[in-house]
Scaffold this active site. Structure first.
Site, short mmCIF file in Angstrom:
data_model
loop_
_atom_site.label_atom_id
_atom_site.label_comp_id
_atom_site.label_asym_id
_atom_site.label_seq_id
_atom_site.Cartn_x
_atom_site.Cartn_y
_atom_site.Cartn_z
N GLY A 301 -8.12 -0.90 -0.14
CA GLY A 301 -6.82 -0.24 -0.05
C GLY A 301 -6.02 -0.66 1.17
CB SER A 302 -3.32 1.20 2.89
OG SER A 302 -2.57 1.48 1.73
CB VAL A 303 -8.04 -0.45 5.68
CG1 VAL A 303 -8.93 -1.18 4.70
CG2 VAL A 303 -8.53 -0.63 7.10
CE LYS A 305 -0.26 -1.01 2.25
NZ LYS A 305 0.21 0.36 2.09
#
Length: 598
Positions: A301-303, A305
């Site tokens: 997920g967003s980690v 990014k």
């Protein structure tokens, strides 16, 4: 002995004194032939002497045999085993200890004995008695099982391993011939389940079957020198406790936690829950034996990014560039949305701080799929990671890298890696740009390889400032620990279903952080598998409400143990004025404050 005749006693005299005898000197006694009674007495005495000698010899033989059976056989290796059936223990070198970086013992040996039988030496009557009586001493043995093993004519049969001294004495008291005690060693783990997935375990023959025990089986079996790991047992305990508490509090089904030195890539702590007792690995469930930290392969997920932002910097995009995040992106049959939409154009720092999927996807498309793929490969995220454990997962990489793949990978979907991949890559991004292979062995900085340069120092500093921004004003606020200047990134990903697609009611949450982010020394990662919304999270189960505060607590626990001195300062001097202004860090009254972008 008093004889039949009296003798005259000679007086005592000191040396040099003359002895005078009074009275007449006795004349020689007449001799006479012994009569029949005297001959009989002498014959009887001779017979008694011979009988006593025979009894003495018999007792000597019996005593020697008892010493051999009770002492030598109980402390030495059974001599009835053939080389093909059971190698003599003396031929094997004792298994070396495993210790942590400070010399604390994580795995060692204890002397023990095994019960073996040579049925060739057991009379049939005693064989039946052994089958009947041994189960009363060892309830885990059954008469049926013993009947199958104690087949007449077999030279070597294992009956039971690792007897206690009381059990050994009880068997000895049975007095059954053909039962012997083989000297052995039992592997024990003083730290127990605390280091289960790191150290691993051995089988009944003391051969490694998991973890370090498996990976270094030859080394541990052929050397007496302890194997020193990079693990710090103090940090391991802290990570285990923090992760266990978080799993209990947020009702998760499992999780992982790691602590790494950003300059050496030494793993200082690595925990995967649930875990198991190494000495009882055979009783552990498959889920407990599964190492989520190194073997688990996940869409994080967003980690992810953090890597997408680093990619933009590496491609030369200015921090001030903006990307339209006003409305969702529709591509093919997919729609990309934001969890908390800002509905406006966002700069690169804002995309990371607000964790915008839309902004990340647009940023990735500006860079392009080819450059994205090349960058992630350079960061080691597309290949199995070199590591000392046999339990290491292989990333799941798209076979064809199209635009849609580039867009979803930008916010952590469509590419699955292990937590070890994630923490190793982030360490390289924030340490100045040098990628080191992760290790579980203690490293000597003087002999350490230089590593691979994968990111510029200038961009590393910019990325650190943006990660600090996430903690100051983004979803990482619950990880802020006063005095330790934390910077990090949250991640919440819907879990993949085995048959394809995603579970709407199950998430994997994570938070990765470096500290002190102005000059990173260490990086921590906490992952929770399927946490629930509980009291105090206001119905949310995303990373900012569970993995993030757990990571903050872990930093608060380990930072003092690592000797990191708390400081209270602004980012001035660590980030240049242009970066502070462009990222949004505001210096105010000597403290670093977030200049919120609205």
């Amino acid at each position: 002995m008093i004889g039949p005749f009296k003798t005259r006693r000679r007086p005592f005299a000191y040396p040099g004194e003359e002895i005078r005898l009074t009275g007449d000197t006795p004349s020689p006694r007449p001799t006479r032939e012994p009569d029949a009674s005297t001959k009989g007495l002498e014959t009887g005495r001779l017979r008694l002497l011979v009988t006593a000698c025979l009894f003495g010899l018999a007792f000597s033989v019996i005593t020697g045999r008892l010493v051999q059976l009770m002492v030598l056989s109980s402390t030495g290796t059974s001599t009835v085993a053939t080389p093909s059936e059971a190698p003599p223990l003396e031929a094997r070198m004792a298994r070396a200890d495993i210790v942590d970086r400070n010399g604390l013992v994580l795995a060692t040996n204890l002397p023990t004995v095994n019960l073996v039988a040579d049925t060739r030496a057991v009379p049939e009557r005693d064989l039946m008695r052994a089958i009947r009586v041994l189960p009363t001493l060892f309830p885990d043995l059954t008469s049926e099982e013993l009947a199958d093993r104690l087949v007449p004519g077999r030279a070597f049969v294992y009956l039971r391993r690792n007897l206690t001294p009381i059990e050994q004495q009880a068997v000895n008291d049975l007095g059954i011939p053909g039962l012997h005690f083989e000297r052995a060693e039992r592997r024990v783990y003083p730290a127990g389940r605390l280091v289960a997935h790191v150290v691993g375990a051995t089988d009944i023959d003391n051969q490694g079957i998991a973890g370090i025990e498996d990976a270094f089986d030859d080394r541990l079996s052929s050397s007496e020198k302890p194997l020193r790991l990079s693990i710090d047992l103090r940090l391991q305990h802290a990570a285990h406790q923090v992760l266990s508490d978080a799993i209990d509090h947020f009702e998760a089904i499992g999780g992982a936690a790691l602590v790494m030195d950003v300059h050496t890539a030494e793993v200082l702590a690595m925990v995967s829950l649930p875990d198991y007792e190494p000495e009882k690995i055979g009783e552990a469930s498959e889920d407990a034996r599964f190492n989520r930290a190194t073997l688990g392969v996940y869409e994080l997920g967003s980690v992810f990014k953090v890597f997408n932002t680093a990619l933009a910097l590496d491609a030369g995009l200015p921090l001030t560039d903006t990307f339209d995040a006003a409305k969702p992106i529709r591509i093919a049959r997919f729609t990309i949305t934001d969890f908390h939409p800002e509905r406006r154009a966002l700069s690169i720092p804002e995309i990371l701080m607000h964790s915008s999927n839309i902004g990340s996807a647009r940023m990735a498309m500006v860079v392009g799929p080819e450059r994205q793929q090349a960058f992630l490969k350079r960061m080691g995220l597309l290949d199995p990671i070199p590591f000392e454990l046999p339990e290491v997962g292989r990333p799941l990489v798209p076979q064809v890298w199209r635009d849609i793949n580039a867009m979803t990978i930008s916010f952590g979907h469509g590419l699955s890696v292990t937590p070890l991949h994630l923490i190793t890559g982030v360490s390289a991004l924030i340490n100045g740009g040098t990628l080191h292979p992760p290790t579980l062995l203690k490293t000597d900085p003087a002999t350490m390889p230089p590593g691979q340069k994968v990111f510029s120092e200038q961009n590393s500093m910019r990325l650190r400032a943006m990660m600090r921004l996430v903690v100051e004003g983004g979803s990482g606020r619950n990880a802020d620990v006063e005095g330790y200047y934390v910077g990090g990134k949250t991640g919440s990903a819907e879990k993949q279903l085995k048959g394809g697609g995603y579970a709407k009611d199950s998430v994997l949450t994570s938070f990765i952080a470096g500290f002190p982010i102005s000059d990173p020394q260490y990086v921590v990662l906490v992952i929770l598998d399927d946490p629930k919304a509980v009291k105090g999270t206001y119905g949310f189960r995303t990373a900012g409400w569970n993995a993030t505060p757990a990571a903050g607590r872990l930093i608060a626990e380990v930072a003092p143990l690592l000797g990191v001195t708390p400081t209270h300062h602004s980012p001035e001097g660590h980030f240049d004025a242009t970066v502070i202004r462009q990222v949004g860090l505001k210096v105010e009254d000597g403290e670093d404050k977030h200049l919120a972008a609205r």
